[in-house]
Design an enzyme around this catalytic site. Structure first.
Site, PDB file in Angstrom:
ATOM      1  N   SER A  27       8.005  55.233  28.771  1.00 51.53           N
ATOM      2  CA  SER A  27       9.191  55.156  27.870  1.00 51.53           C
ATOM      3  C   SER A  27      10.153  53.906  28.458  1.00 51.53           C
ATOM      4  O   SER A  27      11.254  53.880  27.812  1.00 51.53           O
ATOM      5  CB  SER A  27       9.817  56.295  27.381  1.00 51.53           C
ATOM      6  OG  SER A  27      10.341  56.995  28.483  1.00 51.53           O
ATOM      7  N   THR A 159      30.746  51.800 -16.832  1.00 49.33           N
ATOM      8  CA  THR A 159      29.816  52.904 -16.647  1.00 49.33           C
ATOM      9  C   THR A 159      28.228  52.255 -17.412  1.00 49.33           C
ATOM     10  O   THR A 159      28.482  51.347 -18.154  1.00 49.33           O
ATOM     11  CB  THR A 159      29.936  54.105 -17.596  1.00 49.33           C
ATOM     12  OG1 THR A 159      30.128  53.529 -19.075  1.00 49.33           O
ATOM     13  CG2 THR A 159      31.417  54.754 -17.052  1.00 49.33           C
ATOM     14  N   HIS A 160      27.278  52.593 -16.898  1.00 48.58           N
ATOM     15  CA  HIS A 160      26.091  51.909 -17.129  1.00 48.58           C
ATOM     16  C   HIS A 160      26.162  50.266 -16.920  1.00 48.58           C
ATOM     17  O   HIS A 160      25.332  49.545 -17.725  1.00 48.58           O
ATOM     18  CB  HIS A 160      25.689  52.253 -18.677  1.00 48.58           C
ATOM     19  CG  HIS A 160      25.699  53.791 -18.833  1.00 48.58           C
ATOM     20  ND1 HIS A 160      24.558  54.418 -18.597  1.00 48.58           N
ATOM     21  CD2 HIS A 160      26.704  54.522 -19.296  1.00 48.58           C
ATOM     22  CE1 HIS A 160      24.926  56.145 -19.301  1.00 48.58           C
ATOM     23  NE2 HIS A 160      26.059  55.839 -19.227  1.00 48.58           N
ATOM     24  N   GLU A 294      24.052  41.290   1.104  1.00 48.70           N
ATOM     25  CA  GLU A 294      22.734  41.390   0.994  1.00 48.70           C
ATOM     26  C   GLU A 294      21.964  42.205   2.056  1.00 48.70           C
ATOM     27  O   GLU A 294      21.051  42.820   1.965  1.00 48.70           O
ATOM     28  CB  GLU A 294      22.127  40.183   0.691  1.00 48.70           C
ATOM     29  CG  GLU A 294      22.578  39.374  -0.922  1.00 48.70           C
ATOM     30  CD  GLU A 294      22.103  38.243  -1.151  1.00 48.70           C
ATOM     31  OE1 GLU A 294      21.999  37.837  -2.384  1.00 48.70           O
ATOM     32  OE2 GLU A 294      21.621  37.525  -0.273  1.00 48.70           O
ATOM     33  N   TYR A 321       9.915  72.019  24.860  1.00 48.37           N
ATOM     34  CA  TYR A 321       9.693  70.567  24.874  1.00 48.37           C
ATOM     35  C   TYR A 321       8.263  70.127  24.784  1.00 48.37           C
ATOM     36  O   TYR A 321       7.364  70.369  25.272  1.00 48.37           O
ATOM     37  CB  TYR A 321      10.250  69.875  26.173  1.00 48.37           C
ATOM     38  CG  TYR A 321      10.296  68.243  26.225  1.00 48.37           C
ATOM     39  CD1 TYR A 321      11.196  67.504  25.634  1.00 48.37           C
ATOM     40  CD2 TYR A 321       9.051  67.811  26.666  1.00 48.37           C
ATOM     41  CE1 TYR A 321      11.264  66.145  25.672  1.00 48.37           C
ATOM     42  CE2 TYR A 321       9.256  66.430  26.738  1.00 48.37           C
ATOM     43  CZ  TYR A 321      10.270  65.672  26.158  1.00 48.37           C
ATOM     44  OH  TYR A 321      10.049  64.362  26.256  1.00 48.37           O
ATOM     45  N   GLN A 326       9.515  62.116  22.839  1.00 50.46           N
ATOM     46  CA  GLN A 326       9.825  60.551  23.313  1.00 50.46           C
ATOM     47  C   GLN A 326       9.982  59.798  22.258  1.00 50.46           C
ATOM     48  O   GLN A 326      10.544  58.882  22.549  1.00 50.46           O
ATOM     49  CB  GLN A 326       8.676  60.389  24.343  1.00 50.46           C
ATOM     50  CG  GLN A 326       8.875  58.834  25.194  1.00 50.46           C
ATOM     51  CD  GLN A 326       7.611  58.732  26.011  1.00 50.46           C
ATOM     52  OE1 GLN A 326       7.558  59.207  26.887  1.00 50.46           O
ATOM     53  NE2 GLN A 326       6.850  57.893  25.818  1.00 50.46           N
ATOM     54  N   LYS A 329      13.656  58.344  20.574  1.00 49.12           N
ATOM     55  CA  LYS A 329      14.575  57.181  21.029  1.00 49.12           C
ATOM     56  C   LYS A 329      14.689  56.124  20.107  1.00 49.12           C
ATOM     57  O   LYS A 329      15.791  55.673  19.649  1.00 49.12           O
ATOM     58  CB  LYS A 329      14.341  56.865  22.523  1.00 49.12           C
ATOM     59  CG  LYS A 329      14.756  58.182  23.321  1.00 49.12           C
ATOM     60  CD  LYS A 329      14.218  57.948  24.609  1.00 49.12           C
ATOM     61  CE  LYS A 329      14.120  59.359  25.401  1.00 49.12           C
ATOM     62  NZ  LYS A 329      13.276  60.172  24.722  1.00 49.12           N
TER      63      LYS A 329
END
Length: 467
Positions: A27, A159-160, A294, A321, A326, A329
């Protein structure tokens, strides 16, 4: 032990890890980003170990000086990252041992990479949340100031996506600001659960050494140590919660972006964005494209994906764990980067928005936006609302046929639909009269918009930095 096996666990193995497996499981290519937090946590851990007598003061000082030098190497780009050493933790520990000898190997006493990485991520997230909050505050401040300035600027409300009633640009901006207020509160609430220390949980069951986790928590600025060692090393709720916050925030920014894109179009022509937030076309010289909103709208999907990735990552894991973790991240890092960059772009852009007031006003005049005001007028004159609704509907039909807005009709034209209508009707048919009439908290009246901006300013001042 084979020299090809990892220094931290190779003693149990009789052959080196396959080269592909070493690359597949490593990693370090992405978790080296946690180097500063890893060193910060190690310094606190060494300090605590010396206080409880596990390390001598000289050993502590050698470790801290060595780690400080390594931090400098990393910052200068002189550190040699090694894939066979798997991760950021072992790379730093190996370099420390190279620098100060066997004392470097004592640093890992009383901890595991499991609680170490959980601590690093929380330290990283705490730092990043504070940076993100600063950008969110900057955006909210700029938005509130622009709303205050544009409290009288009339535009159509929709609205709409159809013209509904007149509002003001300031009122619309404060609607955006309300979304961001909730986002800000969610972020600070998330930070509370981030700021819990896993260190000392070791692999999963704690440690037999006489550590003092409260000392380490205080040194690292955590609110408290995690209560349960099993949960401490395996919990990633805080990462999921952050990406949930991020997804809601980006949904809000995307909605704002959609409106900005529409408003900059020739069909709406409500606002202008400065050139520095736009680009042109390689073939059409007249184009000015709103690239920043955008792209923010487009980046929303990747943040949604990170939330789904983390939820899916955790959904089947037994305690404690697992190597799966891993995979937390990269989506988390990208979500952090995306949120921070989108907020920075918006915080820079929003205060620079230039409203085209005449275009907004003219658009509000179209679409019979004061029709509801006429209905309310008739109700105040004693007409039942359903009858008033019918009368106004007939008036609008006449306006469509004659291409006249309600405010453009003569009194005689309006009275053909109801004799109750009198000369004072024109006071409510104007755009200014319409927005001013909604003079209550949360309403569109310019004085109410300015008051709301003032309240928002005060609430922001009390909220920012609350963590």
């Amino acid at each position: 032990m084979s020299q090809a096996t990892n220094q931290s666990w190779g003693g149990r193995f009789s052959e080196p890890t396959d080269a592909f497996v070493a690359r597949f499981t490593a990693s370090v290519n992405f978790d080296q980003r946690l180097a500063r937090q890893d060193i910060q946590g190690s310094i606190a851990h060494a300090t605590m170990l010396a206080r409880v007598g596990v390390l001598t003061d000289d050993e502590r000082d050698a470790i801290i000086n060595g780690l400080t030098e390594i931090q400098g190497e990393i910052e200068r780009g002189e550190f040699n990252w090694s894939v066979p050493l798997e991760d950021v933790h072992m790379n730093i520990e190996a370099r420390l041992t190279d620098k100060i000898g066997i004392t470097g190997k004592k640093l890992h006493t009383g901890r595991s990479r499991n609680d170490q990485v959980a601590t690093d991520i929380r330290l990283f997230m705490r730092d990043e949340i504070d940076v993100i909050e600063a950008e969110l505050v900057r955006l909210r401040e700029g938005m509130i100031e622009l709303a205050d300035r544009e409290a009288d600027t009339i535009m159509p409300g929709f609205t709409h996506l159809q013209t509904a009633q007149p509002v003001t640009f300031g009122h619309h901006l404060l609607a955006w600001q309300e979304m961001l207020t909730r986002d800000h509160e969610r972020l600070l609430d998330c930070r509370k659960r981030v700021n819990v220390m896993p260190l000392g949980a070791a692999a999963l069951a704690g440690t037999t050494y006489p550590i003092d986790r409260h000392v380490t928590a205080e040194l690292l600025g955590f609110d408290r140590p995690a209560e349960n060692s099993l949960d401490a090393v395996s919990d990633r709720d805080f990462a999921i919660e952050f990406t949930s916050f991020a997804s809601i925030l980006l949904m809000h920014l995307s909605r704002m972006s959609e409106e900005l894109v529409l408003w900059t179009s020739a069909q709406f022509d409500f606002i202008d964005l400065p050139d520095r937030f736009c680009t042109g076309s390689s073939i059409m010289p007249q184009k000015k494209n709103p690239d920043v909103p955008e792209l923010v709208r487009g980046k929303t999907g990747r943040v949604y994906g990170h939330l789904m990735a983390l939820l899916t990552l955790m959904k089947s894991q037994p305690l404690a764990y697992n190597k799966d973790n891993q995979e937390d991240k990269e989506p988390l890092f990208d979500a952090v980067d995306t949120v921070r960059d989108c907020l920075k772009a918006f915080a820079d852009m929003v205060p620079a928005i230039e409203p085209k007031k005449d275009s907004m006003y003219e658009a509000a005049r179209r679409g019979f936006s004061t029709a509801t005001d006429l209905a309310d007028y008739l109700v105040r004159k004693g007409v039942a609302f359903r009858d008033a609704h019918e009368i106004v509907g007939q008036s609008v039909a006449y306006g469509l046929k004659t291409k006249k807005d309600l405010s453009e009709m003569t009194l005689e034209e309006l009275q053909q639909f109801s004799a109750t209508i009198e000369q004072d009707v024109f006071e409510v048919l104007t755009l200014e009269g319409s927005v001013a009439a909604r003079n209550h908290i949360g309403g569109t009246a310019p004085d109410q918009v300015r008051a709301a901006a003032s309240r928002a300013r005060g609430a922001l001042a009390s909220l920012k930095g609350a963590a």
